[in-house]
Motif scaffolding. Structure first.
Motif, PDB file in Angstrom:
ATOM      1  N   THR A  46       9.603   2.151   1.593  1.00 49.72           N
ATOM      2  CA  THR A  46       8.726   2.938   0.718  1.00 49.72           C
ATOM      3  C   THR A  46       8.237   2.085  -0.446  1.00 49.72           C
ATOM      4  O   THR A  46       9.008   1.359  -1.067  1.00 49.72           O
ATOM      5  CB  THR A  46       9.462   4.168   0.161  1.00 49.72           C
ATOM      6  N   VAL A  47       6.941   2.194  -0.727  1.00 46.38           N
ATOM      7  CA  VAL A  47       6.335   1.463  -1.845  1.00 46.38           C
ATOM      8  C   VAL A  47       6.270   2.389  -3.052  1.00 46.38           C
ATOM      9  O   VAL A  47       5.727   3.488  -2.969  1.00 46.38           O
ATOM     10  CB  VAL A  47       4.920   0.966  -1.482  1.00 46.38           C
ATOM     11  N   GLY A  48       6.821   1.931  -4.191  1.00 49.72           N
ATOM     12  CA  GLY A  48       6.866   2.767  -5.386  1.00 49.72           C
ATOM     13  C   GLY A  48       5.933   2.283  -6.474  1.00 49.72           C
ATOM     14  O   GLY A  48       5.515   1.123  -6.498  1.00 49.72           O
ATOM     15  N   PRO A  49       5.604   3.172  -7.434  1.00 49.25           N
ATOM     16  CA  PRO A  49       4.672   2.841  -8.517  1.00 49.25           C
ATOM     17  C   PRO A  49       5.286   1.912  -9.557  1.00 49.25           C
ATOM     18  O   PRO A  49       6.505   1.796  -9.675  1.00 49.25           O
ATOM     19  CB  PRO A  49       4.363   4.207  -9.139  1.00 49.25           C
ATOM     20  N   ILE A  50       4.412   1.278 -10.317  1.00 54.11           N
ATOM     21  CA  ILE A  50       4.823   0.337 -11.367  1.00 54.11           C
ATOM     22  C   ILE A  50       3.965   0.578 -12.610  1.00 54.11           C
ATOM     23  O   ILE A  50       3.016   1.360 -12.580  1.00 54.11           O
ATOM     24  CB  ILE A  50       4.690  -1.127 -10.894  1.00 54.11           C
TER      25      ILE A  50
END
Length: 339
Positions: free
Chosen positions: A269-273
């Motif tokens: 899963t790609v998460g926000p930054i």
């Protein structure tokens, strides 16, 4: 006389102006950093070569002085944050930096895990001990342990997780002394520390540290990721793509300059930054053609939407691509045309 007064006032003014440069305000300033090719940073032994580049993007941050604060107020792509939004309660700037370096280390572990498993290769982990993130004031460890210390023995005992470590400490009574064996700057040291009840939870004892597991990934072929003093978790996605690209036959870059950002979890899963607008500016200046941005499942205020807005404002031709998972990023790149 007038000449002496003029010289004197000029010197005083100069001292005030110079002093203002070193007077820190309770704010932090962030601004566009760099976009850097990952090939010199990541090396998989006997890995495949790509024709293009995956690029790491960064944000520069520093404590504000009067001048940097005024400059940030007038700049579109500089942000001002109160100190309380950057540092945790009781956290020092040194501890913040240690926390960021740990988050980078964790990002490298997750990226390696994801890339090797997606490439069909086995992944194992080796537990090294406890990594100290911060030390609470007015607790026994304060002044004895520091953020960045790695504890690998307590009373001569080793543990396989931070949970085992904490369970052992909890068996002790207030006032009992423990011997901690730790590593600091490549030197092994011992320190004796008594346990003490926590003020908020008098029935629970401890030494007053926040901690995480310190582990390393074991893979074959081996991979080396050299990030020096770059901190934070936001390079996870791009690390995983570069590692995967070196492990597999097809070149995902297809000759393109591909920047991006986003955390990576072990499930892909790609998460926000934070600071994605500033990373868009950095990537555009570095000549990126594609930018992979966390989509946050289509949320109205997602990283992807902020990236689109920033790209429009600077008039870049860079294509902004929304991704929620590692697999989505790979699928998009496999379908993209060869340059």
């Amino acid at each position: 006389m007038r000449k002496k007064l003029f010289i004197g006032s000029t010197i005083v003014a100069a001292i005030v102006l110079i002093g203002a440069m070193f007077y820190s305000l309770p704010f932090y300033i962030t601004k566009p950093g760099m976009a850097k090719a990952l090939k010199p940073i990541i090396t998989v032994k006997n890995g495949k070569k790509d024709k293009g580049n995956f690029m790491l993007t960064t944000v520069r941050m520093g404590q504000a002085n009067i001048y940097s604060y005024a400059e940030a107020k007038m700049s579109k792509f500089e942000e001002i944050y109160p100190e309380s939004e950057i540092l945790n309660p009781t956290e020092t700037e040194e501890e913040y930096n240690v926390r960021q370096l740990y988050l980078m280390k964790d990002a490298k572990l997750n990226a390696t895990d994801v890339a090797y498993r997606k490439a069909g290769l086995p992944v194992k982990f080796k537990y090294n001990g406890i990594y100290v993130l911060s030390v609470l004031p007015n607790m026994p460890a304060y002044g004895k342990l520091k953020a960045g210390d790695r504890i690998f023995k307590v009373d001569g005992n080793t543990f396989s997780s931070s949970n085992e470590f904490m369970d052992y400490v909890r068996t002790k009574k207030a006032g009992e002394e423990l011997t901690f064996t730790y590593l600091r700057k490549k030197q092994t040291k011992d320190v004796k520390i008594q346990v003490k009840p926590f003020k908020q939870e008098p029935k629970r004892v401890g030494i007053g540290i926040s901690l995480v597991d310190d582990k390393e990934v074991i893979v074959s072929p081996p991979v080396k990721i050299v990030t020096d003093e770059i901190g934070g978790p936001s390079a996870g996605l791009m690390f995983s793509l570069e590692i995967y690209n070196q492990l597999t036959k097809d070149d995902l870059t297809k000759g393109h300059q591909i920047a991006g950002t986003g955390t990576i979890d072990v499930d892909g899963t790609v998460g926000p930054i934070g600071g994605i607008e500033q990373k868009i500016v950095a990537a555009d200046k570095a000549g990126a053609e594609i930018f992979l941005a966390p989509n946050e499942h289509g949320a109205k205020k997602s990283n992807y939407r902020d990236a689109l807005k920033a790209a429009h404002e600077i008039g870049t031709k860079m294509k902004i691509v929304p991704v929620d998972t590692f697999d989505e990023a790979v699928t998009y790149l496999k379908k993209s045309p060869q340059k």
